[in-house]
Design a protein around this motif. Structure first.
Motif, PDB file in Angstrom:
ATOM      1  N   THR A  35       4.884   0.702  -8.398  1.00 27.85           N
ATOM      2  CA  THR A  35       4.193  -0.324  -8.038  1.00 27.85           C
ATOM      3  C   THR A  35       4.905  -1.041  -7.561  1.00 27.85           C
ATOM      4  N   ARG A  36       4.614  -2.034  -6.596  1.00 32.08           N
ATOM      5  CA  ARG A  36       5.307  -2.732  -5.608  1.00 32.08           C
ATOM      6  C   ARG A  36       6.164  -3.638  -6.154  1.00 32.08           C
ATOM      7  N   ARG A  42       2.524   5.028 -11.420  1.00 33.92           N
ATOM      8  CA  ARG A  42       1.432   5.719 -11.705  1.00 33.92           C
ATOM      9  C   ARG A  42       1.541   6.496 -10.694  1.00 33.92           C
ATOM     10  N   GLY A  43       0.276   7.027 -11.752  1.00 31.33           N
ATOM     11  CA  GLY A  43      -0.434   8.699 -10.788  1.00 31.33           C
ATOM     12  C   GLY A  43      -1.959   8.724 -10.806  1.00 31.33           C
ATOM     13  N   HIS A  52      -6.895   4.167  -5.571  1.00 34.41           N
ATOM     14  CA  HIS A  52      -6.009   3.635  -4.892  1.00 34.41           C
ATOM     15  C   HIS A  52      -4.635   3.664  -5.748  1.00 34.41           C
ATOM     16  N   ASP A  53      -4.786   4.012  -6.948  1.00 33.92           N
ATOM     17  CA  ASP A  53      -3.524   4.570  -7.443  1.00 33.92           C
ATOM     18  C   ASP A  53      -2.730   5.974  -7.685  1.00 33.92           C
ATOM     19  N   LEU A  55      -1.458   7.099  -4.583  1.00 33.63           N
ATOM     20  CA  LEU A  55      -0.673   7.108  -3.253  1.00 33.63           C
ATOM     21  C   LEU A  55       0.492   8.681  -3.385  1.00 33.63           C
ATOM     22  N   LEU A  61       3.897  10.621   6.029  1.00 33.98           N
ATOM     23  CA  LEU A  61       3.311   9.390   5.506  1.00 33.98           C
ATOM     24  C   LEU A  61       3.233   9.282   4.867  1.00 33.98           C
ATOM     25  N   PRO A  62       3.249   7.767   4.240  1.00 33.59           N
ATOM     26  CA  PRO A  62       2.949   7.500   2.520  1.00 33.59           C
ATOM     27  C   PRO A  62       1.077   7.073   2.790  1.00 33.59           C
ATOM     28  N   ASP A  63       0.605   6.716   1.397  1.00 28.03           N
ATOM     29  CA  ASP A  63      -0.499   6.323   1.342  1.00 28.03           C
ATOM     30  C   ASP A  63      -1.556   7.306   1.017  1.00 28.03           C
ATOM     31  N   VAL A  64      -1.213   8.759   0.674  1.00 30.25           N
ATOM     32  CA  VAL A  64      -1.943   9.226   1.149  1.00 30.25           C
ATOM     33  C   VAL A  64      -2.569   9.072  -0.111  1.00 30.25           C
ATOM     34  N   ARG A  65      -3.737   9.397  -0.676  1.00 31.01           N
ATOM     35  CA  ARG A  65      -4.559   9.860  -1.932  1.00 31.01           C
ATOM     36  C   ARG A  65      -4.492  10.802  -2.611  1.00 31.01           C
ATOM     37  N   LEU A  68      -6.883  13.109  -3.117  1.00 26.36           N
ATOM     38  CA  LEU A  68      -8.658  13.423  -2.526  1.00 26.36           C
ATOM     39  C   LEU A  68      -7.861  14.752  -1.367  1.00 26.36           C
ATOM     40  N   ARG A  69      -6.237  14.125  -0.955  1.00 23.59           N
ATOM     41  CA  ARG A  69      -6.031  15.054  -0.051  1.00 23.59           C
ATOM     42  C   ARG A  69      -5.742  16.338  -0.778  1.00 23.59           C
ATOM     43  N   GLU A  91       3.476  12.267  10.336  1.00 23.96           N
ATOM     44  CA  GLU A  91       2.608  13.161  11.192  1.00 23.96           C
ATOM     45  C   GLU A  91       1.860  12.771  11.861  1.00 23.96           C
TER      46      GLU A  91
ATOM     47  N   ALA B  98      -7.847  14.479   4.437  1.00 20.47           N
ATOM     48  CA  ALA B  98      -7.720  12.292   3.475  1.00 20.47           C
ATOM     49  C   ALA B  98      -7.103  11.996   4.314  1.00 20.47           C
ATOM     50  N   ASP B  99      -6.680  10.952   4.141  1.00 21.15           N
ATOM     51  CA  ASP B  99      -5.705   9.259   4.704  1.00 21.15           C
ATOM     52  C   ASP B  99      -4.813  10.694   5.763  1.00 21.15           C
ATOM     53  N   PRO B 132       0.314   5.962 -16.493  1.00 20.89           N
ATOM     54  CA  PRO B 132      -0.234   7.148 -16.362  1.00 20.89           C
ATOM     55  C   PRO B 132      -0.539   7.825 -17.508  1.00 20.89           C
ATOM     56  N   GLU B 385      -1.454  -6.233  -9.571  1.00 19.71           N
ATOM     57  CA  GLU B 385      -0.186  -6.224 -11.064  1.00 19.71           C
ATOM     58  C   GLU B 385      -0.779  -8.071 -11.067  1.00 19.71           C
TER      59      GLU B 385
END
Lengths: 93, 469
Positions: A35-36, A42-43, A52-53, A55, A61-65, A68-69, A91, B98-99, B132, B385
């Motif tokens: 986390t930021r 997280r997974g 969106h946990d 990612l 390319l970051p922030d891909v779920r 879903l991918r 990408e 996706a994304d 997790p 958080e």
């Protein structure tokens, strides 16, 4: 036909239609992002693209779920630390 | 010459697929937009294809065979705008992996919209829920059924509602050991109105639930009611959970706590939350977290219909009936080709579904005692958080009393999920602190972008002018 994807540089066999999350779980991981703020692991959580946990960075390319991918042959999957900007190998369409 | 009217159906689960088929059979052109690769939604989730086999579900086969339906798979509607004619809408969508960057962009003109966006699992926060290995019941089932992957080897299931049973059974099928199913509610409340449940739920649904109960019994899975997981423990991942007996308000009965260890996954579900961003963007009236529809599934917004769990959770049979009615109504309103007998038959099934939904809600209510499990540092908002202590201080020390103010004060709901996971829980916690509901409970559900879009894609705009034919 089995595919090959790379998780943090290590090759793994994958199945067509497999999601990145299912692949990462199959490699024994439960967390692939931190986390930021707190740097906490997280997974997978909601599994359907809502929370969106999960990612992850795919081909730079970051922030891909991950839930879903779907994997493609040769994908490079990298764990993601906090807020990440697209890498130099980002990408492109 | 004007193009024939077009209906855009968003969501290809039981409701959306039925809506598309009904409208198409009424002679209307339909675009069916859905995020998944295949028709069926969360309920009819398709197993990961085995090499050489591609079996179609009957619903999917009907959609594929219907020439007036264009099915856009792996596609997400990210915004709605008013269209060129009264009741019409511009539907902005992206299609592709996706994304990814550079997903195909399209803007469609919809003469009517049928919104079947479904619902997602609600999870009430408790200490350790961010570890997790703690996942929603829906995630566990989607992974087991769709990906043939088990979320863990020794798993506990907890929450409330009949969906916990298929989630637990899907875990068994994927090869997990289920160490227990803990239902916070009291399912025996069904017995109070068993005839109504039989009449309105339909024998198929009850037989399905009975088969899940049978499977759990065969595997000797302990199933207990009035109990729930009240804390998860572990270093960097879930390793143990605390289960406790609950009183009528869902407070923990003192001394009843018991630790279950080792576990490597915990699946939690406290019912479902409708996916509201598109109905709100279209201006539909929403009450009690659900889209309000009339007896023909029309919303308060002209040209917009809604069906399925977005109007209330009653299971796939009821969702399919609502979808059919919405499709018939949309087609009739556009072409004046009404089929009264079919509308009446669908409407009767919809009414039964609504009664069943009401019975479900009455049987599996969420009791306010869950709030007492939160400690100072329990996360309320997972993305940003934000702890319970920070949320409470925003309300009690800094005087924030509306969801938007609270979001700006302590960042609850400001993160990547845009309040989808925490919004409802935060609103309930704030209501408890204030002694009345906050002014704008729907504030976190209003999202101008219904799905994330890469800034580069937003800047490059759609590939062409709005498609009108």
């Amino acid at each position: 036909m089995p595919l090959t994807v790379y998780v943090d540089g290590v090759p793994h066999p994958a199945r067509p239609g497999q999601t990145v999350a299912a692949l990462l779980l199959a490699t024994g991981r439960t967390a692939w992002r931190s986390t930021r703020h707190g740097g906490r692991p997280r997974g997978l959580f909601c599994g359907i693209g809502v929370c969106h946990d999960c990612l992850v960075a795919v081909n730079g390319l970051p922030d891909v779920r991950a839930c879903l991918r779907e994997v493609c042959d040769g994908d490079r999957i990298e764990t993601q630390d906090g807020a990440t900007l697209p890498g130099p190998a980002g990408e492109r369409a | 010459m004007t193009a024939p009217p077009r209906v855009v159906v968003v969501g290809a689960g039981p409701a959306g697929a039925r809506a598309a088929l009904a409208a198409a059979r009424g002679g209307i052109r339909v675009v069916l937009v859905d995020g998944e690769p295949r028709v069926g939604g969360q309920y009819h989730r398709h197993p990961l294809a085995e090499p050489g086999s591609r079996r179609l579900h009957p619903l999917e086969r009907s959609v594929v065979a219907q020439p007036r339906i264009e099915h856009l798979s792996r596609a997400t509607v990210w915004a709605l705008e008013a269209g060129p004619r009264p009741g019409s809408h511009l539907v902005h969508l992206q299609q592709g992996s996706a994304d990814a960057a550079g997903r195909t962009q399209r803007t469609l003109v919809a003469d009517a919209l049928v919104l079947c966006t479904g619902a997602y699992d609600r999870v009430l926060p408790f200490p350790g829920w961010e570890l997790p290995g703690v996942v929603t019941a829906g995630a566990a089932r989607a992974l087991a059924v769709g990906q043939r992957t088990a979320v863990g080897r020794r798993v506990v299931v907890s929450g409330t509602g009949p969906f916990l049973l298929p989630a637990a059974v899907s875990l068994l099928t994927a090869g997990s050991r289920v160490a227990g199913v803990y239902e916070a509610g009291k399912p025996s409340r069904w017995l109070r109105n068993l005839p109504a449940a039989l009449r309105d739920g339909g024998p198929a649904l009850l037989a399905e639930l009975a088969s899940y109960a049978g499977a759990l019994a065969r595997h000797r899975v302990p199933c207990r009611s009035r109990r729930a997981v009240v804390a998860a423990h572990g270093d960097g991942r879930v390793e143990a959970v605390t289960v406790a007996r609950l009183d009528a308000r869902w407070g923990v009965v003192p001394g009843s706590e018991r630790v279950i260890a080792p576990v490597d996954a915990l699946c939690v579900g406290y019912g479902f939350l409708p996916q509201l961003e598109l109905p709100l963007a279209a201006g539909c009236l929403v009450r009690d977290g659900r889209v309000v529809v009339d007896a023909r599934q029309a919303t308060s917004a002209p040209g917009v219909y809604a069906a399925g769990e977005v109007t209330g959770v009653a299971g796939p049979v009821a969702a399919a009936a609502e979808g059919e009615l919405a499709g018939l109504a949309a087609a009739a309103d556009l072409s004046r080709a009404c089929v009264p007998a079919r509308e009446a038959a669908a409407a009767a099934r919809v009414r039964a579904g609504r009664r069943f939904a009401a019975a479900l809600e009455e049987t599996y209510p969420i009791r306010e005692g869950w709030r007492s499990r939160l400690t100072e540092d329990t996360l309320v908002c997972r993305c940003e958080e934000v702890t319970y202590g920070q949320l409470r201080d925003a309300v009690t020390d800094r005087g924030a009393d509306a969801m938007r103010t609270i979001k700006l004060t302590c960042r609850v709901g400001l993160g990547a999920c845009q309040g989808r996971i925490c919004g409802r829980n935060a609103a309930d916690l704030v209501a408890g602190l204030l002694g009345r509901p906050p002014a704008d409970t729907l504030a976190t559900d209003r999202r101008p972008l219904a799905h994330p879009v890469r800034l580069g894609d937003l800047a490059s705009g759609p590939d062409g002018p709005p498609a009108t034919c």
